[in-house]
Design a protein around this motif. Structure first.
Motif, PDB file in Angstrom:
ATOM      1  N   GLY A  50      -9.560  27.832  24.658  1.00  0.00           N
ATOM      2  CA  GLY A  50      -8.555  26.955  24.054  1.00  0.00           C
ATOM      3  C   GLY A  50      -9.121  25.792  23.266  1.00  0.00           C
ATOM      4  N   ALA A  51     -10.057  25.063  23.858  1.00  0.00           N
ATOM      5  CA  ALA A  51     -10.616  23.889  23.169  1.00  0.00           C
ATOM      6  C   ALA A  51     -11.391  24.303  21.930  1.00  0.00           C
ATOM      7  CB  ALA A  51     -11.515  23.105  24.129  1.00  0.00           C
ATOM      8  N   LEU A  52     -12.087  25.413  22.022  1.00  0.00           N
ATOM      9  CA  LEU A  52     -12.922  25.856  20.906  1.00  0.00           C
ATOM     10  C   LEU A  52     -12.090  26.219  19.676  1.00  0.00           C
ATOM     11  CD1 LEU A  52     -15.796  26.623  19.947  1.00  0.00           C
ATOM     12  CD2 LEU A  52     -15.359  28.922  20.830  1.00  0.00           C
ATOM     13  N   VAL A  53     -10.959  26.904  19.882  1.00  0.00           N
ATOM     14  CA  VAL A  53     -10.216  27.417  18.729  1.00  0.00           C
ATOM     15  C   VAL A  53      -9.314  26.376  18.075  1.00  0.00           C
ATOM     16  CG1 VAL A  53     -10.292  29.796  19.549  1.00  0.00           C
ATOM     17  CG2 VAL A  53      -8.353  28.345  20.190  1.00  0.00           C
ATOM     18  N   VAL A  54      -9.021  25.283  18.765  1.00  0.00           N
ATOM     19  CA  VAL A  54      -8.155  24.274  18.144  1.00  0.00           C
ATOM     20  C   VAL A  54      -8.905  22.992  17.769  1.00  0.00           C
ATOM     21  CG1 VAL A  54      -6.148  25.143  19.387  1.00  0.00           C
ATOM     22  CG2 VAL A  54      -7.441  23.205  20.323  1.00  0.00           C
ATOM     23  N   ALA A  55     -10.182  22.893  18.150  1.00  0.00           N
ATOM     24  CA  ALA A  55     -10.923  21.643  17.935  1.00  0.00           C
ATOM     25  C   ALA A  55     -11.013  21.268  16.467  1.00  0.00           C
ATOM     26  CB  ALA A  55     -12.321  21.757  18.547  1.00  0.00           C
ATOM     27  N   LYS A  56     -11.288  22.249  15.607  1.00  0.00           N
ATOM     28  CA  LYS A  56     -11.446  21.947  14.181  1.00  0.00           C
ATOM     29  C   LYS A  56     -10.156  21.388  13.601  1.00  0.00           C
ATOM     30  CE  LYS A  56     -12.998  23.934   9.806  1.00  0.00           C
ATOM     31  NZ  LYS A  56     -13.513  25.157   9.126  1.00  0.00           N
ATOM     32  N   LEU A  57      -9.038  22.045  13.925  1.00  0.00           N
ATOM     33  CA  LEU A  57      -7.757  21.577  13.420  1.00  0.00           C
ATOM     34  C   LEU A  57      -7.416  20.200  13.981  1.00  0.00           C
ATOM     35  CD1 LEU A  57      -5.399  22.482  11.609  1.00  0.00           C
ATOM     36  CD2 LEU A  57      -4.304  23.443  13.651  1.00  0.00           C
ATOM     37  N   ALA A  58      -7.841  19.958  15.214  1.00  0.00           N
ATOM     38  CA  ALA A  58      -7.560  18.659  15.844  1.00  0.00           C
ATOM     39  C   ALA A  58      -8.566  17.595  15.451  1.00  0.00           C
ATOM     40  CB  ALA A  58      -7.582  18.827  17.357  1.00  0.00           C
ATOM     41  N   PRO A  62     -15.568  20.151  20.004  1.00  0.00           N
ATOM     42  CA  PRO A  62     -15.132  21.126  21.018  1.00  0.00           C
ATOM     43  C   PRO A  62     -15.551  20.756  22.445  1.00  0.00           C
ATOM     44  CG  PRO A  62     -15.914  22.261  19.077  1.00  0.00           C
ATOM     45  CD  PRO A  62     -16.232  20.812  18.865  1.00  0.00           C
ATOM     46  N   PRO A  63     -16.806  20.332  22.701  1.00  0.00           N
ATOM     47  CA  PRO A  63     -17.164  19.995  24.088  1.00  0.00           C
ATOM     48  C   PRO A  63     -16.327  18.850  24.662  1.00  0.00           C
ATOM     49  CG  PRO A  63     -19.142  20.304  22.757  1.00  0.00           C
ATOM     50  CD  PRO A  63     -17.988  20.257  21.808  1.00  0.00           C
ATOM     51  N   ARG A  64     -16.045  17.883  23.813  1.00  0.00           N
ATOM     52  CA  ARG A  64     -15.252  16.739  24.292  1.00  0.00           C
ATOM     53  C   ARG A  64     -13.826  17.186  24.621  1.00  0.00           C
ATOM     54  NH1 ARG A  64     -14.048  11.154  20.854  1.00  0.00           N
ATOM     55  NH2 ARG A  64     -12.668  10.188  22.414  1.00  0.00           N
ATOM     56  N   LEU A  65     -13.248  18.023  23.757  1.00  0.00           N
ATOM     57  CA  LEU A  65     -11.895  18.512  24.014  1.00  0.00           C
ATOM     58  C   LEU A  65     -11.884  19.418  25.244  1.00  0.00           C
ATOM     59  CD1 LEU A  65      -8.948  18.644  23.162  1.00  0.00           C
ATOM     60  CD2 LEU A  65      -9.548  20.482  21.549  1.00  0.00           C
ATOM     61  N   ALA A  66     -12.932  20.219  25.409  1.00  0.00           N
ATOM     62  CA  ALA A  66     -13.019  21.100  26.572  1.00  0.00           C
ATOM     63  C   ALA A  66     -13.058  20.292  27.861  1.00  0.00           C
ATOM     64  CB  ALA A  66     -14.248  22.001  26.466  1.00  0.00           C
ATOM     65  N   PRO A  87     -19.881  25.915  24.161  1.00  0.00           N
ATOM     66  CA  PRO A  87     -19.470  25.122  22.989  1.00  0.00           C
ATOM     67  C   PRO A  87     -17.992  24.757  22.954  1.00  0.00           C
ATOM     68  CG  PRO A  87     -19.601  27.422  22.398  1.00  0.00           C
ATOM     69  CD  PRO A  87     -20.030  27.341  23.831  1.00  0.00           C
ATOM     70  N   GLY A  88     -17.258  24.993  24.041  1.00  0.00           N
ATOM     71  CA  GLY A  88     -15.848  24.659  24.014  1.00  0.00           C
ATOM     72  C   GLY A  88     -15.000  25.518  24.937  1.00  0.00           C
ATOM     73  N   PHE A  89     -15.628  26.179  25.899  1.00  0.00           N
ATOM     74  CA  PHE A  89     -14.901  26.991  26.866  1.00  0.00           C
ATOM     75  C   PHE A  89     -14.632  26.179  28.121  1.00  0.00           C
ATOM     76  CE2 PHE A  89     -17.008  30.026  24.147  1.00  0.00           C
ATOM     77  CZ  PHE A  89     -16.045  31.012  23.964  1.00  0.00           C
ATOM     78  N   VAL A  90     -13.685  26.666  28.916  1.00  0.00           N
ATOM     79  CA  VAL A  90     -13.403  26.088  30.224  1.00  0.00           C
ATOM     80  C   VAL A  90     -13.321  27.232  31.226  1.00  0.00           C
ATOM     81  CG1 VAL A  90     -11.783  24.781  31.655  1.00  0.00           C
ATOM     82  CG2 VAL A  90     -12.164  24.108  29.273  1.00  0.00           C
TER      83      VAL A  90
END
Length: 607
Positions: A50-58, A62-66, A87-90
């Motif tokens: 989830g964090a990886l695929v929306v980080a760019k748009l947001a 990615p790590p911070r959002l994850a 790189p952005g998984f949970v």
């Protein structure tokens, strides 16, 4: 938490958490968020991108959002732990009670467990086999038949409204050749000549009081050589019994017009009876049989051309020489062309031959217009791997006919090599040049054929080893899965076959052993497996899942032999026994559900 699909439920909670973290993003920004089993089970029960695929748009790292997402998910009552990774998984680990709570769900739903809604009841036409009606089904057809049938079952389980279709290629040159081969057998039947023998001139003169039959016989014999089997002998006998000598032209030579049409129609009808019987032996029953010749007679080709012409997609032109050709061995000529390049194809494609008849491709366009007119929202084909170069042009045609509203997915099935004792199997005497499907089923049985054909991805070449398919060992996936189901049934029979409804009420807290929990975890992935396999058009994933599930069960079975406290039935522990019987019954249920998708009958006991 009681859910039909734990993965779908946790995905929904993940999307909700992301929406709270990123309130300015539109809802469709989360469409690519997935919740899947991690590749390494030690990382937990589930993993989300989830964090990886929306980080760019947001516009976030990615790590911070994850990390923020993991904090939200860890607060959910069903989650034991959540940790950012890569790189952005949970990665998520669920509470054991949440996992155990899935057993009553499975027992309540029975083999409906795993039924999905991703198909949204969209109408999908699955066309498979579609062999030319020129002889018995053979091993080359078998894999496509099994893959297509299992894929259709899989799509239905995942929520599509499925039609299984067989397209009869009965309008091409091969069918004309088949008619001539049948004419050869017809002449043999008239002359009472042994199969394969050429009657002498006196026999022909006795038959016709002239030499008028000689030319017909010799020409038909030349064509008949490509059909070496004896399966056309009954067709020739039936033609002779019905028509006598009426199909022999008065002037000699070979029949034409109505006479050849009659021979072709009778022969194709006989071949299709045989093909349907072969498919029934394999457990394949299709809903619709569509005749290419009937579509051509109904003017569907002209109708398709008109649709394309109205959209400015047909023109008169000259193509470049095909690859490998030189101007010296290629003659340019003006043709009626379809603008396939506008829809991703490499070159534009001809629709008419020099004699004005439709090309093979044009007839296929007519077939697909017929599908679109019948209201299908999606089309799926299973073809032999030798048709790989045909995919782009057919997808271009469907895109043009449907104004890019109907997708066409093509699954390519590679060739199968049959071996026994390490050597290629001898060819069938009945067919003459290949191994028939009936030969294969008679040798190892329908269920073994179907399961084995799904043990590899369709586009991977396969060696069908007749010895291994009947071998009773863990190296044989058919046996391994069936043995797991038989063991489940043996345990349940030993306990008096308790009702699933009663077992669904059993206390489950005693299921704490790692082997028990591993089996439960596997069971909970069944709905996710169905959905993923259906979306990928990969029914072999079901065979892989069942093999892994059987492995988990066999591990638990063997643990019980080593540790008496883990045995399924213990008179001194009635509550633990009921819990383990619930686990065994759920396992048997999911195995049956998976085998139903594959078209394989579960066994009650191994013999």
């Amino acid at each position: 938490m009681i859910e039909h699909d734990l993965f779908a439920a946790l995905r929904a909670r993940t999307v909700a958490a992301l929406a709270e973290l990123l309130p300015d993003l539109p809802g469709d920004a989360f469409a690519r968020v997935l919740m899947e089993p991690p590749r390494d089970p030690s990382h937990g029960d589930m993993a989300t991108n989830g964090a990886l695929v929306v980080a760019k748009l947001a516009k976030q790292a990615p790590p911070r959002l994850a990390a923020a997402l993991a904090e939200r998910l860890a607060a959910l009552p069903e989650v034991e732990s959540a940790a950012p990774a890569g790189p952005g998984f949970v990665n998520l680990r669920l509470r054991e009670g949440v996992l155990r709570a899935q057993l009553p769900v499975i027992l309540a739903e029975g083999t409906r467990y795993g039924d999905g809604s991703v198909g949204a009841r969209r109408k999908v036409d699955v066309e498979y086999v579609s062999a030319n009606p020129t002889g018995p089904m053979h091993v080359g057809h078998c894999r496509g038949a099994v893959v297509g049938d299992a894929l259709a079952n899989l799509l239905a389980k995942a929520g599509w409204d499925v039609t299984k279709e067989y397209y009869i290629n009965d309008a091409g040159a091969q069918v004309q050749a088949l008619a001539m081969a049948a004419y050869w057998r017809y002449l043999q039947a008239l002359l009472r000549t042994p199969a394969g023998a050429v009657p002498d001139a006196p026999a022909l003169r006795a038959f016709a009081a002239s030499d008028r039959g000689r030319e017909a016989f010799e020409q038909a014999f030349g064509v008949a050589l490509q059909y070496g089997g004896d399966y056309l002998v009954p067709v020739g006998e039936a033609l002779a019994a019905e028509h006598g000598a009426a199909l022999v032209p008065d002037g000699g030579g070979v029949p034409a017009g109505a006479a050849l049409d009659a021979i072709r129609d009778v022969t194709v009808a006989r071949m299709m009876v045989s093909i349907r019987e072969d498919l029934a032996m394999l457990g394949v029953e299709q809903d619709v049989f569509v005749s290419e010749a009937a579509l051509v007679r109904a003017g569907k080709l002209e109708q398709a051309e008109q649709v394309l012409a109205d959209r400015g997609l047909i023109y008169r032109g000259v193509l470049e020489p095909p690859r490998g050709k030189t101007p010296e061995d290629w003659e340019p000529r003006e043709q009626t062309l379809f603008r396939a390049t506008q829809f991703g194809d490499e070159v534009d494609r001809p629709l008419r031959k020099s004699d004005g008849s439709g090309t093979y491709f044009a007839n296929d366009i007519a077939n697909h217009l017929h599908k679109i007119e019948r209201g299908f929202a999606e089309l799926v084909h299973v073809w032999g791997a030798d048709h790989g170069g045909y995919v782009k042009r057919m997808q271009a045609a469907v895109a043009a006919l449907s104004s890019n509203t109907v997708p066409l997915d093509v699954v390519l099935a590679q060739i199968v090599h049959v071996v026994k004792d390490g050597q290629p199997v001898r060819m069938s005497k009945r067919a003459g040049t290949y191994i028939t499907l009936r030969d294969l089923i008679d040798e190892v049985g329908r269920d073994a054929v179907r399961f084995t054909m799904l043990t590899r991805k369709a586009d991977a070449q396969m060696e069908f080893d007749l010895d291994k398919v009947v071998e009773q060992s863990r190296e044989n996936p058919v046996f391994y899965v069936q043995y797991a189901h038989a063991r489940c049934r043996s345990v349940l029979r030993g306990a008096g076959d308790p009702a699933a409804g009663d077992l669904a009420l059993a206390p489950l807290d005693s299921l704490v052993d790692p082997a028990e929990l591993a089996l439960i975890r596997r069971l909970t992935t069944w709905p996710r497996t169905v959905e993923a396999a259906a979306l990928a058009r990969e029914p072999h994933r079901i065979a892989f899942f069942l093999h892994d599930l059987a492995g988990d069960f066999h591990v638990l079975w063997n643990r019980g032999r080593e540790d008496t406290t883990l045995r399924f039935i213990r008179e001194d522990e009635p509550q633990a026994t009921r819990a383990r019987l619930a686990l065994v019954a759920a396992t048997a249920t999911v195995i049956r559900s998976g085998l139903a998708v594959m078209g394989v009958t579960p066994v009650e006991e191994m013999r």
